[in-house]
Design an enzyme around this catalytic site. Structure first.
Site, PDB file in Angstrom:
ATOM      1  N   ASP A 143      -7.954  -5.203   0.047  1.00  0.00           N
ATOM      2  CA  ASP A 143      -8.031  -6.538  -1.024  1.00  0.00           C
ATOM      3  C   ASP A 143      -8.025  -7.356  -1.434  1.00  0.00           C
ATOM      4  O   ASP A 143      -8.663  -8.447  -1.866  1.00  0.00           O
ATOM      5  CB  ASP A 143      -7.543  -5.658  -2.254  1.00  0.00           C
ATOM      6  CG  ASP A 143      -8.195  -4.495  -2.491  1.00  0.00           C
ATOM      7  OD1 ASP A 143      -7.249  -3.807  -3.145  1.00  0.00           O
ATOM      8  OD2 ASP A 143      -9.336  -4.061  -2.783  1.00  0.00           O
ATOM      9  N   HIS A 168       1.115  -1.185  -0.293  1.00  0.00           N
ATOM     10  CA  HIS A 168       0.615  -0.129   0.446  1.00  0.00           C
ATOM     11  C   HIS A 168       0.336   0.773  -0.124  1.00  0.00           C
ATOM     12  O   HIS A 168       1.906   0.925   0.957  1.00  0.00           O
ATOM     13  CB  HIS A 168      -0.802  -0.148   0.859  1.00  0.00           C
ATOM     14  CG  HIS A 168      -2.728   1.095   1.328  1.00  0.00           C
ATOM     15  ND1 HIS A 168      -1.828   1.754   1.093  1.00  0.00           N
ATOM     16  CD2 HIS A 168      -3.500   0.549   0.926  1.00  0.00           C
ATOM     17  CE1 HIS A 168      -3.216   2.732   1.134  1.00  0.00           C
ATOM     18  NE2 HIS A 168      -3.856   1.941   0.582  1.00  0.00           N
TER      19      HIS A 168
HETATM   20  C1  SDX Z   1      -5.891   0.116  -2.705  1.00  0.00           C
HETATM   21  O1  SDX Z   1      -4.313   4.633  -2.041  1.00  0.00           O
HETATM   22  C2  SDX Z   1      -5.889   3.444  -1.270  1.00  0.00           C
HETATM   23  O2  SDX Z   1      -5.942   4.275  -0.356  1.00  0.00           O
HETATM   24  C3  SDX Z   1      -5.752   2.701  -2.210  1.00  0.00           C
HETATM   25  C4  SDX Z   1      -7.194   1.273  -1.165  1.00  0.00           C
HETATM   26  C5  SDX Z   1      -8.282   2.355  -0.659  1.00  0.00           C
HETATM   27  O3  SDX Z   1      -9.101   2.080  -0.217  1.00  0.00           O
HETATM   28  O4  SDX Z   1      -8.952   3.591  -2.163  1.00  0.00           O
HETATM   29  O5  SDX Z   1      -5.985   1.201   0.239  1.00  0.00           O
HETATM   30  C6  SDX Z   1      -6.755   0.555  -2.055  1.00  0.00           C
HETATM   31  O6  SDX Z   1      -5.650   0.322  -4.365  1.00  0.00           O
HETATM   32  C7  SDX Z   1      -5.419  -1.026  -2.229  1.00  0.00           C
HETATM   33  C8  SDX Z   1      -4.124  -1.413  -3.099  1.00  0.00           C
HETATM   34  C9  SDX Z   1      -4.385  -2.423  -4.364  1.00  0.00           C
HETATM   35  N1  SDX Z   1      -3.527  -2.580  -5.167  1.00  0.00           N
HETATM   36  C10 SDX Z   1      -2.786  -4.290  -5.035  1.00  0.00           C
HETATM   37  O7  SDX Z   1      -2.541  -4.902  -4.443  1.00  0.00           O
HETATM   38  C11 SDX Z   1      -2.013  -4.046  -5.923  1.00  0.00           C
HETATM   39  C12 SDX Z   1      -0.656  -4.466  -5.588  1.00  0.00           C
HETATM   40  N2  SDX Z   1       0.192  -3.757  -4.683  1.00  0.00           N
HETATM   41  C13 SDX Z   1       0.496  -3.085  -5.465  1.00  0.00           C
HETATM   42  O8  SDX Z   1       1.165  -2.785  -6.993  1.00  0.00           O
HETATM   43  C14 SDX Z   1       1.992  -1.607  -4.500  1.00  0.00           C
HETATM   44  O9  SDX Z   1       1.299  -2.299  -2.936  1.00  0.00           O
HETATM   45  C15 SDX Z   1       0.627  -0.320  -4.730  1.00  0.00           C
HETATM   46  C16 SDX Z   1       0.831  -0.119  -6.103  1.00  0.00           C
HETATM   47  C17 SDX Z   1      -0.722  -0.979  -3.545  1.00  0.00           C
HETATM   48  C18 SDX Z   1       1.079   0.708  -3.651  1.00  0.00           C
HETATM   49  O10 SDX Z   1       2.320   0.886  -4.864  1.00  0.00           O
HETATM   50  P1  SDX Z   1       3.633   2.149  -4.131  1.00  0.00           P
HETATM   51  O11 SDX Z   1       3.061   2.522  -3.241  1.00  0.00           O
HETATM   52  O12 SDX Z   1       3.918   2.667  -5.822  1.00  0.00           O
HETATM   53  O13 SDX Z   1       4.615   1.179  -3.926  1.00  0.00           O
HETATM   54  P2  SDX Z   1       5.314   0.970  -5.485  1.00  0.00           P
HETATM   55  O14 SDX Z   1       4.551   0.044  -6.467  1.00  0.00           O
HETATM   56  O15 SDX Z   1       6.763   1.778  -5.497  1.00  0.00           O
HETATM   57  O16 SDX Z   1       6.883  -0.449  -4.082  1.00  0.00           O
HETATM   58  C19 SDX Z   1       8.001  -0.140  -3.578  1.00  0.00           C
HETATM   59  C20 SDX Z   1       8.372  -1.641  -3.525  1.00  0.00           C
HETATM   60  C21 SDX Z   1       8.761  -1.585  -5.264  1.00  0.00           C
HETATM   61  O17 SDX Z   1       9.827  -2.201  -5.315  1.00  0.00           O
HETATM   62  P3  SDX Z   1      11.354  -1.749  -5.322  1.00  0.00           P
HETATM   63  O18 SDX Z   1      11.296  -1.478  -6.794  1.00  0.00           O
HETATM   64  O19 SDX Z   1      11.590  -0.649  -4.162  1.00  0.00           O
HETATM   65  O20 SDX Z   1      12.487  -2.709  -5.267  1.00  0.00           O
HETATM   66  O21 SDX Z   1       7.465  -2.929  -3.228  1.00  0.00           O
HETATM   67  C22 SDX Z   1       7.163  -3.839  -4.408  1.00  0.00           C
HETATM   68  C23 SDX Z   1       7.489  -2.650  -5.497  1.00  0.00           C
HETATM   69  O22 SDX Z   1       7.487  -4.701  -6.755  1.00  0.00           O
HETATM   70  N3  SDX Z   1       5.802  -3.931  -4.103  1.00  0.00           N
HETATM   71  C24 SDX Z   1       5.208  -5.082  -4.252  1.00  0.00           C
HETATM   72  C25 SDX Z   1       4.262  -5.060  -4.893  1.00  0.00           C
HETATM   73  N4  SDX Z   1       3.318  -3.783  -3.703  1.00  0.00           N
HETATM   74  C26 SDX Z   1       5.095  -3.146  -3.736  1.00  0.00           C
HETATM   75  N5  SDX Z   1       6.651  -6.930  -4.790  1.00  0.00           N
HETATM   76  C27 SDX Z   1       5.391  -7.371  -4.717  1.00  0.00           C
HETATM   77  N6  SDX Z   1       4.239  -7.353  -3.891  1.00  0.00           N
HETATM   78  C28 SDX Z   1       3.522  -6.666  -4.511  1.00  0.00           C
HETATM   79  N7  SDX Z   1       2.219  -6.769  -4.379  1.00  0.00           N
END
Ligand code: SDX
Length: 428
Positions: A363, A306
């Site tokens: 989720d 998140h």
């Molecule tokens: C919702 O914003 C909100 O409030 C949203 C929400 C709401 O109520 O409105 O809470 C609802 O959207 C919840 C999130 C649902 N999405 C997912 O579950 C999809 C999977 N999660 C991600 O794609 C990710 O975690 C996000 C999009 C939720 C957050 O992404 P960020 O904050 O932009 O972080 P990032 O993509 O830059 O990741 C940081 C690091 C990365 O690694 P590095 O590049 O630093 O090496 O963490 C890793 C990412 O690769 N990472 C993950 C991961 N999520 C982040 N690695 C594996 N699995 C994951 N799920």
């Protein structure tokens, strides 16, 4: 406002920007005059360090895993409140008296019917259209049918449009489901609760009555509470930006639905259950955890991580408890829950997820419950949109009634070609 300032020095220009303090949470540096004073923009794609507005609706402390709606913790609202009461709270700022809640509930109930001509709108979609495609289209079309509540400068029309949107989303979502399975649309019923009415419109058929299971009605109402609002997330920011141009509320909510559909946002609940089903059994979990950690593999654990929560999402805690209640009530024994529990346990004991502070989010478990109730995965994000309409509408009202509100118009870091003369085609 505080008496603090933040000084930024750019070349031989030093600019002091005022520091503003909220009632709780991080201070903000007010850079509204920064470009005028320095000729430079600040740069924050993804808005990781940017407060886009002032709001009194929802507060999140991502490090502590805290979520408050108008000051009330989400765990207490999920335990003791109802979705209609939370809707009233977000819209009006205070918990309602029993009479005020009854009046609000009755008002919403009497807006649940759709203009009959909108039913023909569905006929234009393929039967296998994704419900979110239908929601985008039908909600956007509402402004063609309810034009008498699109004058956003009129507080009375804003209130009617808000009530219409909250009331009609369940009807629109249920009709999207009925259309996809080739069953007749079921009309709203005023003798049912908001959530009970949605269950009936979704699962009832003319041939026989649908019995609303109290535990299912309570669980789904709680799921709606958990999805009601969440500060300035992507879809809420979309609604605010669309609304900042003066677009009508129906168009703004349609824009929010479109943004929510993405798998990185509200589409994650559908993606998470698909992922859990693909994993299938606990023995396959290590393979997927390895893929999630592999930089060369675009796979991510859906329902994990998140932008704000760097601790356990408090909504996921309530969601996991609700899985157990629904499974017990419906005597469901879907192995996918065990896969989810073991996946969470293995991921949270892995350094990769611990270091990156990746925890289950709202989720991760929601799809397990919705599937047990009988919703197809394609309906999961439509239910998220149904519930989040309360937050979108409350945030939109807050923005529109803010006298300081201006059209949102970000700038950019331009790295394209500098000016050059046109070259005629025979000279290229
Ligand atoms: C919702 O914003 C909100 O409030 C949203 C929400 C709401 O109520 O409105 O809470 C609802 O959207 C919840 C999130 C649902 N999405 C997912 O579950 C999809 C999977 N999660 C991600 O794609 C990710 O975690 C996000 C999009 C939720 C957050 O992404 P960020 O904050 O932009 O972080 P990032 O993509 O830059 O990741 C940081 C690091 C990365 O690694 P590095 O590049 O630093 O090496 O963490 C890793 C990412 O690769 N990472 C993950 C991961 N999520 C982040 N690695 C594996 N699995 C994951 N799920």
């Amino acid at each position: 406002m505080t008496d603090q300032t933040a000084t930024i020095t750019l070349g031989d220009t030093s600019v002091d920007s005022p520091v503003l303090k909220g009632s709780v949470g991080p201070d903000v540096v007010d850079i509204r005059k920064f470009y005028g004073q320095t000729g430079a923009f600040t740069y924050d794609p993804g808005f990781t360090s940017t407060a886009s507005c002032e709001s009194k609706l929802t507060y999140i402390d991502g490090d502590e895993g805290v979520l408050l709606h108008r000051g009330y913790p989400i765990g207490e609202l999920a335990e003791h409140s109802s979705f209609m009461e939370v809707a009233y709270l977000l819209l009006n700022g205070e918990l309602p008296s029993a009479d005020a809640l009854a009046h609000f509930d009755n008002t919403i109930t009497r807006h649940t019917m759709l203009h009959e001509q909108l039913a023909t709108f569905y006929r234009g979609f393929r039967r296998d259209a994704h419900p979110m495609a239908i929601m985008c289209g039908v909600v956007g079309a509402l402004s063609a049918f309810y034009h008498d509540s699109t004058d956003i400068q009129d507080p009375h029309q804003r209130m009617i449009a808000s009530h219409r949107l909250i009331a009609k989303m369940p009807t629109i979502a249920a009709m999207a489901y009925k259309y996809s399975v080739g069953q007749p649309f079921i009309y709203p019923r005023n003798d049912l609760s908001y959530t009970g009415n949605f269950l009936n419109m979704t699962f009832a058929v003319p041939a026989e009555d649908y019995e609303i299971h109290p535990a299912v009605e309570r669980a789904l109402d709680r799921i709606f509470i958990l999805h009601a609002d969440h500060e300035q997330n992507a879809s809420t920011s979309t609604v605010r930006l669309a609304g900042s141009s003066g677009a009508n509320p129906f168009a703004c909510i349609a824009a929010g639905i479109a943004c929510l559909w993405g798998p990185a946002h509200g589409g994650a609940n559908e993606a998470a259950l698909n992922m859990l089903r693909e994993i299938g059994r606990p023995e396959r979990i290590p393979e997927y955890i390895a893929r999630a950690k592999d930089k060369d593999d675009p796979f991510r654990l859906m329902g994990f991580g998140h932008r704000v929560y760097k601790n356990y999402d408090p909504r996921a805690t309530v969601m996991q408890k609700t899985v157990r209640e629904v499974f017990a009530a419906l005597k469901v024994n879907d192995p996918v829950f065990e896969v989810a529990l073991q996946l969470e346990e293995m991921a949270l004991s892995d350094d990769y997820f611990a270091e990156k502070k990746l925890f289950p989010n709202v989720d991760f478990y929601s799809g397990v419950i919705l599937s047990a109730i009988g919703f197809p995965t394609t309906m999961f994000t439509a239910l998220f949109a149904l519930a989040r309409t309360v937050g979108w509408v409350a945030q939109w009202n807050e923005m529109i009634s803010d006298p300081a509100q201006k059209i949102g118009r970000p700038r950019q870091l331009y790295t394209g070609p500098t000016q050059r003369p046109y070259v005629p085609v025979d000279k290229r």
